[in-house]
Design an enzyme around this catalytic site. Structure first.
Site, PDB file in Angstrom:
ATOM      1  N   LYS A  17       1.932   4.056  -7.760  1.00 37.26           N
ATOM      2  CA  LYS A  17       2.226   4.688  -6.603  1.00 37.26           C
ATOM      3  C   LYS A  17       2.302   3.479  -5.327  1.00 37.26           C
ATOM      4  CE  LYS A  17      -1.125   5.732  -2.923  1.00 37.26           C
ATOM      5  NZ  LYS A  17      -0.651   5.146  -1.558  1.00 37.26           N
ATOM      6  N   ASN A  18       1.558   2.346  -5.527  1.00 38.94           N
ATOM      7  CA  ASN A  18       1.650   1.278  -4.410  1.00 38.94           C
ATOM      8  C   ASN A  18       2.615   0.203  -4.556  1.00 38.94           C
ATOM      9  OD1 ASN A  18      -0.083   2.654  -2.729  1.00 38.94           O
ATOM     10  ND2 ASN A  18      -1.915   1.421  -3.434  1.00 38.94           N
ATOM     11  N   ARG A  21       2.003   5.164   5.158  1.00 41.12           N
ATOM     12  CA  ARG A  21       1.963   3.766   5.166  1.00 41.12           C
ATOM     13  C   ARG A  21       3.003   3.004   4.870  1.00 41.12           C
ATOM     14  NH1 ARG A  21      -1.066   0.678   8.698  1.00 41.12           N
ATOM     15  NH2 ARG A  21      -1.703  -1.523   7.456  1.00 41.12           N
ATOM     16  N   CYS A  34      -3.649   6.976   4.951  1.00 36.17           N
ATOM     17  CA  CYS A  34      -4.905   7.715   5.142  1.00 36.17           C
ATOM     18  C   CYS A  34      -5.450   7.312   6.245  1.00 36.17           C
ATOM     19  CB  CYS A  34      -5.526   7.434   3.649  1.00 36.17           C
ATOM     20  SG  CYS A  34      -4.795   8.166   2.390  1.00 36.17           S
ATOM     21  N   ARG A  42      -6.157   0.293  10.705  1.00 41.37           N
ATOM     22  CA  ARG A  42      -5.322  -0.349   9.755  1.00 41.37           C
ATOM     23  C   ARG A  42      -4.127  -1.036  10.692  1.00 41.37           C
ATOM     24  NH1 ARG A  42      -3.855   3.553   4.823  1.00 41.37           N
ATOM     25  NH2 ARG A  42      -3.323   1.667   3.724  1.00 41.37           N
ATOM     26  N   PRO A  43      -4.512  -2.208  11.313  1.00 44.16           N
ATOM     27  CA  PRO A  43      -3.594  -3.011  12.106  1.00 44.16           C
ATOM     28  C   PRO A  43      -2.340  -3.610  11.304  1.00 44.16           C
ATOM     29  CG  PRO A  43      -5.572  -3.936  12.094  1.00 44.16           C
ATOM     30  CD  PRO A  43      -5.740  -2.791  11.285  1.00 44.16           C
ATOM     31  N   ILE A  44      -1.350  -3.687  11.905  1.00 43.91           N
ATOM     32  CA  ILE A  44      -0.279  -4.715  11.381  1.00 43.91           C
ATOM     33  C   ILE A  44      -0.075  -5.934  11.791  1.00 43.91           C
ATOM     34  CG2 ILE A  44       0.649  -2.338  10.512  1.00 43.91           C
ATOM     35  CD1 ILE A  44       2.969  -2.858  12.672  1.00 43.91           C
ATOM     36  N   ASP A  45      -0.840  -6.438  12.409  1.00 46.40           N
ATOM     37  CA  ASP A  45      -0.833  -7.658  13.109  1.00 46.40           C
ATOM     38  C   ASP A  45      -0.563  -8.826  12.187  1.00 46.40           C
ATOM     39  OD1 ASP A  45      -3.841  -7.006  12.403  1.00 46.40           O
ATOM     40  OD2 ASP A  45      -3.985  -9.239  12.823  1.00 46.40           O
ATOM     41  N   GLN A  46      -0.698  -8.807  10.963  1.00 44.07           N
ATOM     42  CA  GLN A  46      -0.383  -9.840   9.982  1.00 44.07           C
ATOM     43  C   GLN A  46       1.038  -9.789   9.408  1.00 44.07           C
ATOM     44  OE1 GLN A  46      -2.925 -12.513   9.180  1.00 44.07           O
ATOM     45  NE2 GLN A  46      -3.716 -11.136  10.932  1.00 44.07           N
ATOM     46  N   ASP A  74      -9.909   1.228  -3.681  1.00 40.50           N
ATOM     47  CA  ASP A  74      -9.034   2.580  -4.165  1.00 40.50           C
ATOM     48  C   ASP A  74      -9.813   3.008  -5.159  1.00 40.50           C
ATOM     49  OD1 ASP A  74      -7.189   1.860  -2.324  1.00 40.50           O
ATOM     50  OD2 ASP A  74      -5.826   1.306  -3.434  1.00 40.50           O
ATOM     51  N   ILE A  97     -13.287  -3.665   2.584  1.00 35.40           N
ATOM     52  CA  ILE A  97     -11.770  -3.627   3.156  1.00 35.40           C
ATOM     53  C   ILE A  97     -11.427  -2.644   4.191  1.00 35.40           C
ATOM     54  CG2 ILE A  97      -9.380  -3.245   2.414  1.00 35.40           C
ATOM     55  CD1 ILE A  97     -10.716  -5.550   0.547  1.00 35.40           C
ATOM     56  N   ARG A 135      -0.362  13.290  -2.840  1.00 36.29           N
ATOM     57  CA  ARG A 135       0.518  11.972  -2.442  1.00 36.29           C
ATOM     58  C   ARG A 135       0.420  10.740  -3.410  1.00 36.29           C
ATOM     59  NH1 ARG A 135      -1.958   9.706   2.477  1.00 36.29           N
ATOM     60  NH2 ARG A 135      -0.635   8.222   1.482  1.00 36.29           N
TER      61      ARG A 135
HETATM   62  N1  EPU Z   1      -5.477  -5.529   7.908  1.00 32.64           N
HETATM   63  C1  EPU Z   1      -5.241  -6.211   8.946  1.00 32.64           C
HETATM   64  N2  EPU Z   1      -4.337  -6.533   9.550  1.00 32.64           N
HETATM   65  C2  EPU Z   1      -2.923  -6.294   8.774  1.00 32.64           C
HETATM   66  C3  EPU Z   1      -3.059  -5.934   7.631  1.00 32.64           C
HETATM   67  C4  EPU Z   1      -4.347  -5.625   7.045  1.00 32.64           C
HETATM   68  O1  EPU Z   1      -6.292  -6.435   9.820  1.00 32.64           O
HETATM   69  O2  EPU Z   1      -2.041  -6.809   9.474  1.00 32.64           O
HETATM   70  C5  EPU Z   1      -6.736  -5.317   7.256  1.00 32.64           C
HETATM   71  C6  EPU Z   1      -6.636  -3.492   7.082  1.00 32.64           C
HETATM   72  O3  EPU Z   1      -7.161  -3.017   8.290  1.00 32.64           O
HETATM   73  C7  EPU Z   1      -7.596  -3.416   5.803  1.00 32.64           C
HETATM   74  C8  EPU Z   1      -7.420  -4.549   5.121  1.00 32.64           C
HETATM   75  O4  EPU Z   1      -6.862  -5.768   5.988  1.00 32.64           O
HETATM   76  O5  EPU Z   1      -8.855  -3.652   6.176  1.00 32.64           O
HETATM   77  C9  EPU Z   1      -6.563  -4.625   3.861  1.00 32.64           C
HETATM   78  O6  EPU Z   1      -5.122  -4.235   4.298  1.00 32.64           O
HETATM   79  P1  EPU Z   1      -3.875  -4.368   3.289  1.00 32.64           P
HETATM   80  O7  EPU Z   1      -2.700  -4.545   4.230  1.00 32.64           O
HETATM   81  O8  EPU Z   1      -4.422  -5.160   2.036  1.00 32.64           O
HETATM   82  O9  EPU Z   1      -3.740  -2.894   2.798  1.00 32.64           O
HETATM   83  P2  EPU Z   1      -2.472  -1.965   2.901  1.00 32.64           P
HETATM   84  O10 EPU Z   1      -1.199  -2.653   2.463  1.00 32.64           O
HETATM   85  O11 EPU Z   1      -2.428  -1.186   4.111  1.00 32.64           O
HETATM   86  C10 EPU Z   1      -2.467  -1.187   0.468  1.00 32.64           C
HETATM   87  C11 EPU Z   1      -2.435   0.012  -0.422  1.00 32.64           C
HETATM   88  C12 EPU Z   1      -3.665   0.679  -0.154  1.00 32.64           C
HETATM   89  C13 EPU Z   1      -4.915  -0.167  -0.744  1.00 32.64           C
HETATM   90  C14 EPU Z   1      -4.822  -1.602  -0.025  1.00 32.64           C
HETATM   91  C15 EPU Z   1      -5.761  -2.514  -0.493  1.00 32.64           C
HETATM   92  C16 EPU Z   1      -0.162   0.793  -0.115  1.00 32.64           C
HETATM   93  C17 EPU Z   1       0.940   1.614   0.495  1.00 32.64           C
HETATM   94  N3  EPU Z   1      -1.355   0.701   0.273  1.00 32.64           N
HETATM   95  O12 EPU Z   1      -2.597  -0.859   1.761  1.00 32.64           O
HETATM   96  O13 EPU Z   1      -3.865   2.143  -0.904  1.00 32.64           O
HETATM   97  O14 EPU Z   1      -6.274   0.289  -0.396  1.00 32.64           O
HETATM   98  O15 EPU Z   1      -3.437  -1.905  -0.125  1.00 32.64           O
HETATM   99  O16 EPU Z   1      -5.828  -2.860  -1.843  1.00 32.64           O
HETATM  100  O17 EPU Z   1       0.338  -0.036  -1.004  1.00 32.64           O
HETATM  101  C18 EPU Z   1      -4.662   3.936  -1.575  1.00 32.64           C
HETATM  102  O18 EPU Z   1      -3.841   3.848  -2.509  1.00 32.64           O
HETATM  103  O19 EPU Z   1      -5.466   4.863  -1.656  1.00 32.64           O
HETATM  104  C19 EPU Z   1      -4.461   3.199  -0.458  1.00 32.64           C
HETATM  105  C20 EPU Z   1      -5.129   3.307   0.671  1.00 32.64           C
END
Ligand code: EPU
Length: 417
Positions: free
Chosen positions: A22-23, A92, A116, A121-125, A304, A326, A396
């Site tokens: 999926k991811n 997401r 989810c 789940r901020p997107i600041d990075q 996950d 996480i 999903r």
């Molecule tokens: N984070 C920030 N700022 C950012 C980005 C992330 O603070 O700009 C924090 C998040 O809040 C979180 C951590 O960093 O606490 C990890 O976030 P990451 O960006 O790595 O996760 P993601 O890209 O949002 C993907 C998967 C998730 C999986 C994570 C970690 C997708 C669509 N989602 O999420 O999958 O848990 O990586 O491996 O690829 C799932 O499949 O159930 C799922 C939630």
């Protein structure tokens, strides 16, 4: 909404074939619009997140066909339009369109993505990555308007190895002028899958899978073919099912190295597995030993699989401690496990699971994707019948989960309510 009913206690044997990740798929599909020509991606899982991305592609004007797991995307006539909030908030991964559109047109307007509800789940990075490449970000009422006169390679240090921010920065950098370096990049196999796909299109990315990724911008990207890697979280979920109920349960079409953090932990617990080049055969463990676990970015133990493995921890002879590092709210499965008879205490980021506890059927709710997977595993070992509401979350991310479990002996049905 859908619900499943499970009659627990049945041994699982036979084979389960794992679907595409999926991811990975949810990143490869948006990435395809960077191409100037047709792309084909094989091993696309049949899950509802993919339908949402298909809807976005078609909304933007791409020609899309999806047949037998192969998606063909012709992005030549797409228009750079604002994606409606009700579509982008479904998942997401919609924000991979934010970066792909920005990389292609140097302008994008989009709402905050969905996903989810497992904590902030901020997107600041991601936004920091865009800005390092010369983009200006304006946010108003959760809507982002991002623009650049020119996208230029930059040096980005991620505060945490975020999967999303790593992929988003790559998607903008592939066509930016000059060299981009992403430091403290996420190392997940899905990132390598995306980088390989982009390189097949003509991008110049090195270092994917390590914490430093280098991207030399190119002027154009051409059509290509790619394949989605096997889903390591689906793999892990069924391996755990095997540790709970397996009689030579064979999980195949997998990359065993991608689930090593799980299989090593299971070995510590006493689970017997035969690990082949692309399969694992797993058997039910009689008296699993308790373990301590901490979720980390790859190659650490994946967040996950944290909820799915909690079901197995309830069967251990003693106390296990699991720490979630996480996400801030990924224990919503716990009250339901306790309702089924588990003995789990939440303290901050940790749970203490006292076992073994016999689980019994109950009415529970899947609050998110992996919580749902955890409850399905719990229902499979529980005495009696369990009803799990809101399993749409599970659909999903797990292709044909009802059929796959039924084929190996589970008694599980799904219905619309
Ligand atoms: N984070 C920030 N700022 C950012 C980005 C992330 O603070 O700009 C924090 C998040 O809040 C979180 C951590 O960093 O606490 C990890 O976030 P990451 O960006 O790595 O996760 P993601 O890209 O949002 C993907 C998967 C998730 C999986 C994570 C970690 C997708 C669509 N989602 O999420 O999958 O848990 O990586 O491996 O690829 C799932 O499949 O159930 C799922 C939630």
């Amino acid at each position: 909404m859908k619900q499943v009913k499970i009659d627990g206690g049945r041994i699982l044997s036979g084979k389960i074939t794992i679907s595409g990740a999926k991811n990975s798929a949810v990143a490869l599909i948006p990435a395809s619009i960077l191409s100037d020509d047709v792309v084909k991606i094989d091993n696309i899982p049949n899950i509802s997140d993919i339908y949402a991305l298909d809807e976005i592609l078609k909304y933007l004007g791409a020609k899309v066909t999806l047949k037998d797991g192969m998606i063909t995307i012709d992005p030549t006539n797409i228009k750079n339009k604002e994606i409606p909030k009700d579509i982008s908030s479904k998942l997401r991964a919609s924000y991979y369109f934010m970066s792909a559109l920005l990389g292609k047109y140097k302008y994008v307007e989009m709402y905050f993505p969905g996903g989810c509800k497992i904590g902030a789940r901020p997107i600041d990075q991601t936004l920091k990555g865009f800005e390092a490449l010369g983009a200006k970000v304006v946010e108003k009422d959760n809507k982002f308007t991002i623009s650049a006169e020119e996208l230029k390679g930059g040096h980005v240090y991620l505060d945490m190895p975020s999967v999303g921010a790593t992929i988003n920065t790559m998607l903008v950098a592939v066509k930016a002028k000059g060299l981009t370096i992403i430091e403290n990049a996420a190392k997940e196999p899905e990132i390598v899958n995306v980088a390989t796909f982009l390189n097949n299109m003509g991008a110049k990315i090195t270092g994917a899978g390590t914490s430093e990724i280098r991207i030399k911008g190119v002027d154009s990207l051409k059509g290509c073919f790619a394949e989605v890697i096997p889903d390591r979280i689906e793999t892990g979920t069924y391996i755990i099912a095997g540790a709970l109920l397996g009689d030579n349960l064979r999980i195949e079409n997998i990359i065993p190295e991608h689930v090593e953090s799980l299989t090593l932990k299971l070995s510590e617990m006493g689970v017997k597995m035969e690990i082949g080049s692309n399969y694992i055969v797993v058997n039910r463990v009689e008296k699993p030993k308790p373990v301590n676990l901490k979720t980390l970015g790859y190659p650490g133990f994946p967040t996950d699989l944290q909820q799915p493995i909690t079901t197995l921890l309830t069967q251990c002879r003693g106390t296990s401690v699991l720490e979630e590092t996480i996400y801030e709210n990924r224990f919503q499965n716990v009250p339901y496990l306790n309702k089924m008879g588990a003995n789990i205490k939440i303290t901050g980021k940790k749970i203490k699971v006292k076992g073994p506890t016999a689980l019994k059927g109950a009415k529970v709710t899947a609050t998110d994707l992996r919580a749902g997977a955890c409850l399905i595993l719990a229902a499979l070992i529980a005495k009696g019948k369990t009803t799990i509401k809101d399993v749409d979350h599970v659909l999903r991310g797990y292709e044909n989960i009802i059929e796959k479990l039924t084929d190996v002996g589970a008694k599980i049905t799904i219905e619309e309510i």
